[in-house]
Design an enzyme around this catalytic site. Structure first.
Site, PDB file in Angstrom:
ATOM      1  N   SER A 124       0.834  -1.198   0.000  1.00  0.00           N
ATOM      2  CA  SER A 124       0.000   0.000   0.000  1.00  0.00           C
ATOM      3  C   SER A 124       0.870   1.249   0.000  1.00  0.00           C
ATOM      4  O   SER A 124       1.967   1.246   0.582  1.00  0.00           O
ATOM      5  CB  SER A 124      -0.858  -0.017   1.268  1.00  0.00           C
ATOM      6  OG  SER A 124      -1.430   1.240   1.482  1.00  0.00           O
ATOM      7  N   TYR A 148      -1.573  -1.037  11.136  1.00  0.00           N
ATOM      8  CA  TYR A 148      -1.936  -1.604   9.838  1.00  0.00           C
ATOM      9  C   TYR A 148      -0.814  -1.347   8.821  1.00  0.00           C
ATOM     10  O   TYR A 148      -0.322  -2.255   8.149  1.00  0.00           O
ATOM     11  CB  TYR A 148      -3.258  -1.012   9.325  1.00  0.00           C
ATOM     12  CG  TYR A 148      -3.387  -1.070   7.830  1.00  0.00           C
ATOM     13  CD1 TYR A 148      -3.659  -2.273   7.193  1.00  0.00           C
ATOM     14  CD2 TYR A 148      -3.183   0.063   7.039  1.00  0.00           C
ATOM     15  CE1 TYR A 148      -3.734  -2.345   5.807  1.00  0.00           C
ATOM     16  CE2 TYR A 148      -3.258   0.004   5.663  1.00  0.00           C
ATOM     17  CZ  TYR A 148      -3.530  -1.202   5.048  1.00  0.00           C
ATOM     18  OH  TYR A 148      -3.581  -1.254   3.677  1.00  0.00           O
ATOM     19  N   LYS A 152       2.158  -3.835   6.655  1.00  0.00           N
ATOM     20  CA  LYS A 152       2.495  -3.830   5.212  1.00  0.00           C
ATOM     21  C   LYS A 152       4.002  -3.648   5.035  1.00  0.00           C
ATOM     22  O   LYS A 152       4.643  -4.347   4.236  1.00  0.00           O
ATOM     23  CB  LYS A 152       1.746  -2.703   4.490  1.00  0.00           C
ATOM     24  CG  LYS A 152       0.241  -2.909   4.402  1.00  0.00           C
ATOM     25  CD  LYS A 152      -0.115  -4.058   3.465  1.00  0.00           C
ATOM     26  CE  LYS A 152      -1.591  -4.302   3.365  1.00  0.00           C
ATOM     27  NZ  LYS A 152      -1.921  -5.577   2.738  1.00  0.00           N
TER      28      LYS A 152
HETATM   29  N1  UFG Z   1     -12.019  11.709   3.895  1.00  0.00           N
HETATM   30  C1  UFG Z   1     -12.985  12.627   4.255  1.00  0.00           C
HETATM   31  N2  UFG Z   1     -14.106  12.167   4.866  1.00  0.00           N
HETATM   32  C2  UFG Z   1     -14.315  10.840   5.132  1.00  0.00           C
HETATM   33  C3  UFG Z   1     -13.328   9.908   4.736  1.00  0.00           C
HETATM   34  C4  UFG Z   1     -12.167  10.387   4.123  1.00  0.00           C
HETATM   35  O1  UFG Z   1     -12.832  13.827   4.057  1.00  0.00           O
HETATM   36  O2  UFG Z   1     -15.353  10.492   5.705  1.00  0.00           O
HETATM   37  C5  UFG Z   1     -10.806  12.214   3.212  1.00  0.00           C
HETATM   38  C6  UFG Z   1      -9.533  11.929   3.992  1.00  0.00           C
HETATM   39  O3  UFG Z   1      -9.289  12.963   4.905  1.00  0.00           O
HETATM   40  C7  UFG Z   1      -8.508  11.851   2.869  1.00  0.00           C
HETATM   41  C8  UFG Z   1      -9.289  11.300   1.683  1.00  0.00           C
HETATM   42  O4  UFG Z   1     -10.663  11.508   2.001  1.00  0.00           O
HETATM   43  O5  UFG Z   1      -8.088  13.134   2.540  1.00  0.00           O
HETATM   44  C9  UFG Z   1      -9.064   9.831   1.452  1.00  0.00           C
HETATM   45  O6  UFG Z   1      -9.278   9.125   2.664  1.00  0.00           O
HETATM   46  P1  UFG Z   1      -9.398   7.542   2.731  1.00  0.00           P
HETATM   47  O7  UFG Z   1      -9.619   7.149   4.165  1.00  0.00           O
HETATM   48  O8  UFG Z   1     -10.368   7.063   1.724  1.00  0.00           O
HETATM   49  O9  UFG Z   1      -7.970   7.059   2.235  1.00  0.00           O
HETATM   50  P2  UFG Z   1      -6.509   7.329   2.827  1.00  0.00           P
HETATM   51  O10 UFG Z   1      -5.726   7.928   1.729  1.00  0.00           O
HETATM   52  O11 UFG Z   1      -6.505   8.025   4.113  1.00  0.00           O
HETATM   53  O12 UFG Z   1      -6.045   5.855   3.177  1.00  0.00           O
HETATM   54  C10 UFG Z   1      -6.235   4.846   2.245  1.00  0.00           C
HETATM   55  C11 UFG Z   1      -6.592   3.546   2.924  1.00  0.00           C
HETATM   56  C12 UFG Z   1      -5.424   2.958   3.596  1.00  0.00           C
HETATM   57  C13 UFG Z   1      -4.280   2.909   2.688  1.00  0.00           C
HETATM   58  C14 UFG Z   1      -3.986   4.266   2.151  1.00  0.00           C
HETATM   59  C15 UFG Z   1      -2.893   4.228   1.158  1.00  0.00           C
HETATM   60  O13 UFG Z   1      -7.573   3.741   3.896  1.00  0.00           O
HETATM   61  O14 UFG Z   1      -5.760   1.647   3.958  1.00  0.00           O
HETATM   62  O15 UFG Z   1      -5.120   4.755   1.478  1.00  0.00           O
HETATM   63  O16 UFG Z   1      -2.445   5.493   0.877  1.00  0.00           O
HETATM   64  F1  UFG Z   1      -3.210   2.446   3.340  1.00  0.00           F
END
Ligand code: UFG
Length: 332
Positions: A124, A148, A152
């Site tokens: 990831s 988590y 990885k």
């Molecule tokens: N976000 C919101 N509101 C929400 C959920 C997310 O604004 O309810 C925003 C987050 O702040 C972030 C973006 O949307 O800016 C993406 O968030 P995600 O949780 O969808 O994804 P992340 O990039 O934080 O993390 C994801 C996976 C992880 C993985 C990672 C790899 O959750 O498992 O990508 O970069 F490891």
């Protein structure tokens, strides 16, 4: 050629199984169905006309895993199985280390014992933590912000060590950016257990009216509209990335880490807007404080995958939003 797919009933696993079958591979899936459903096999069969072999198996159960290796010879393993919720991993670190690390060690021991020396591992972009610069390439420094992510990274290190010790072993560590979308048939899709934390499942819940509104975490980042930037990639492009990586792993030895992303960064608001436009539906949302541990901007330098595998993402943000919505409406 027969490929063993751990966690093949899950979101990325099931889409990859479809692409493997469509590319002429024989597939054996094993999964403990902790975060997936057995009905996905019917859907894979409906899409491809082929039902993959399935074994209900927990990778922590060494004996049952060994039976799978005794039954057949596998030309390669694609390893998806693992726990993946960031928040849960902070609350239950031992459960994450036990399952993800011990499960992988079981798999690797059995691969060695039964002379299966080709592995594609589901890593990831989380291993980049908060990148110093974007686009981020595979040489960037690695660090993780939660258990988590550390599982990885630890598995990546284990595989690098294994490939040094065993010159016959080959491992491709695929660093996924943000997988979204679903099969365009709407038959298979993401099915998060419990309350989803990721952005696309939350967008879908808000569009369906299952939650009052989506909370956008932070509007004061130094980005074009103040919200975080990520590299969203269609799950079918990701699935094709695995097929391309298999072709590579059969011809090369040693380990290599490769980004699978589009190379394009999108803000949270841009993704919401694209979803609203392509699906002609409102996504009620409001701003909330920044989420702890979020990187302001993470998007891939995807050039290595193109160089080594001849692979690049083809599907657009509109495809991702349309297919994710269709999948969410159809999914049972
Ligand atoms: N976000 C919101 N509101 C929400 C959920 C997310 O604004 O309810 C925003 C987050 O702040 C972030 C973006 O949307 O800016 C993406 O968030 P995600 O949780 O969808 O994804 P992340 O990039 O934080 O993390 C994801 C996976 C992880 C993985 C990672 C790899 O959750 O498992 O990508 O970069 F490891």
């Amino acid at each position: 050629m027969r490929i063993l797919v751990s966690g093949g009933a899950g979101f990325i696993g099931s889409h990859t199984v479809v692409r493997l079958i469509e590319n002429g591979y024989d597939v054996t899936v094993f999964d403990n169905l902790y975060n997936s459903k057995i009905t996905v096999l019917d859907k894979i069969e409906k899409i491809t006309g082929v039902r993959p072999d399935f074994r209900l198996c927990d990778m922590l159960d060494y004996d049952s895993l060994e039976n799978i290796f005794k039954e057949d010879h596998y030309d390669a393993v694609i390893h998806f199985a693992g726990y993946k919720a960031v928040g849960e991993s902070i609350e239950k670190p031992l459960m994450y280390y036990d399952n993800n690390i011990r499960g992988t060690l079981n798999l690797l021991e059995l691969m060695s014992k039964y002379n299966v020396k080709n592995l594609i591992f589901s890593s990831s972009a989380t291993v980049y933590g908060i990148p110093d610069k974007c686009p981020v390439d595979e040489t960037a420094k690695l660090f993780c912000l939660n258990p988590y992510g550390r599982t990885k990274l630890m598995i990546e290190e284990i595989l690098r060590d294994l490939c040094i010790a065993d010159k016959d072993f080959a491992a491709v560590l695929l660093r996924y950016f943000n997988p979204v979308g679903a099969h365009p048939s709407g038959l298979i899709a993401e099915d998060p257990n419990g309350i989803p934390n990721n952005l696309m499942p939350r967008i879908i819940q808000a569009a369906k009216g299952e939650i009052k509104e989506l909370k956008v975490f932070g509007d004061d980042y130094e980005t074009r509209d103040g919200t975080c930037i990520r590299d969203y990639i269609h799950v079918l492009d990701l699935a094709d990335g695995h097929v391309a990586a298999l072709n590579y792993v059969f011809k090369n030895r040693g380990s290599v880490a490769v980004n699978l992303g589009t190379g394009n960064g999108l803000t949270v608001l841009e993704l919401i807007n694209a979803f609203e436009k392509v699906n002609n539906i409102k996504v009620p949302h409001s701003f909330a404080p920044r989420r702890e541990g979020d990187s302001m901007s993470t998007y891939a330098d995807a050039s290595l995958a193109k160089k080594l595998f001849g692979w690049e993402a083809k599907l657009t943000v509109d495809d991702m939003c349309r297919d994710a919505w269709k999948g969410a409406l159809n999914y049972e």
